[in-house]
Design a protein around this motif. Sequence first.
Motif, PDB file in Angstrom:
ATOM      1  N   HIS A   1      53.268  55.667  74.319  1.00  0.00           N
ATOM      2  CA  HIS A   1      53.003  55.740  75.761  1.00  0.00           C
ATOM      3  C   HIS A   1      53.214  54.357  76.349  1.00  0.00           C
ATOM      4  CE1 HIS A   1      51.152  59.749  75.728  1.00  0.00           C
ATOM      5  NE2 HIS A   1      50.714  59.382  74.532  1.00  0.00           N
TER       6      HIS A   1
ATOM      7  N   SER B   1      50.850  51.871  74.066  1.00  0.00           N
ATOM      8  CA  SER B   1      50.008  52.333  72.965  1.00  0.00           C
ATOM      9  C   SER B   1      50.826  53.309  72.131  1.00  0.00           C
ATOM     10  CB  SER B   1      48.723  52.992  73.470  1.00  0.00           C
ATOM     11  OG  SER B   1      49.012  54.223  74.092  1.00  0.00           O
ATOM     12  N   ASP B   2      50.497  53.358  70.833  1.00  0.00           N
ATOM     13  CA  ASP B   2      51.241  54.231  69.938  1.00  0.00           C
ATOM     14  C   ASP B   2      50.413  54.475  68.676  1.00  0.00           C
ATOM     15  OD1 ASP B   2      53.297  55.798  68.940  1.00  0.00           O
ATOM     16  OD2 ASP B   2      54.766  54.173  68.824  1.00  0.00           O
TER      17      ASP B   2
ATOM     18  N   ARG C   1      47.328  52.032  64.632  1.00  0.00           N
ATOM     19  CA  ARG C   1      47.237  52.189  66.083  1.00  0.00           C
ATOM     20  C   ARG C   1      47.763  50.912  66.708  1.00  0.00           C
ATOM     21  NH1 ARG C   1      40.930  53.487  65.800  1.00  0.00           N
ATOM     22  NH2 ARG C   1      41.121  51.435  64.860  1.00  0.00           N
ATOM     23  N   TRP C   2      48.616  51.061  67.698  1.00  0.00           N
ATOM     24  CA  TRP C   2      49.209  49.909  68.363  1.00  0.00           C
ATOM     25  C   TRP C   2      48.810  49.905  69.831  1.00  0.00           C
ATOM     26  CZ3 TRP C   2      54.192  47.396  66.625  1.00  0.00           C
ATOM     27  CH2 TRP C   2      54.446  47.616  65.271  1.00  0.00           C
ATOM     28  N   SER C   3      48.525  48.731  70.358  1.00  0.00           N
ATOM     29  CA  SER C   3      48.350  48.549  71.794  1.00  0.00           C
ATOM     30  C   SER C   3      48.871  47.170  72.153  1.00  0.00           C
ATOM     31  CB  SER C   3      46.888  48.711  72.207  1.00  0.00           C
ATOM     32  OG  SER C   3      46.082  47.742  71.574  1.00  0.00           O
TER      33      SER C   3
ATOM     34  N   HIS D   1      48.467  44.346  69.377  1.00  0.00           N
ATOM     35  CA  HIS D   1      47.366  44.593  68.447  1.00  0.00           C
ATOM     36  C   HIS D   1      47.724  45.803  67.588  1.00  0.00           C
ATOM     37  CE1 HIS D   1      42.908  44.515  67.524  1.00  0.00           C
ATOM     38  NE2 HIS D   1      43.346  45.592  66.896  1.00  0.00           N
TER      39      HIS D   1
END
Length: 130
Positions: free
Chosen positions: A67, A78-79, A99-101, A117
């Motif tokens: 997203h 985010s992903d 989790r990515w942001s 992150h």
Amino acid sequence: MTPEETVRAYYDALRAGEPLAPFFVESPATVKVGIRERLVGYAAVANGLREQTRTTEDWTVESRDLHVVERDGAAAVSDAVTLSWYDGEAFAERTFETRWSGTLLPSDDGWAFAGLHVSTPTELDAGGDS
């Protein structure tokens, strides 16, 4: 390049073992948090990414829920990503559900991460409490 294209290009560069530092804002305020490290400042991020590229290979990056939202001259991302690679120092395969942001800012070449992150869920996270 759009912010989403930038994120996808970062994934492609990671898979290919290409330099990753150019995807980050050259600023002392740039931050990258990985599974095992926290790097502050572009120089630390660039050095950490060079070391990662030197000691790892055969990356698999499977994005499952990307997203990207652009607002007020910046973009948030985010992903959920499955990461796998070969750790050449430990002679071992590594696999994580991550989790990515992050935040991207406009740059001369399109967009660049001001912050990224990457984390893994813990057992505590499984209950949905924060």
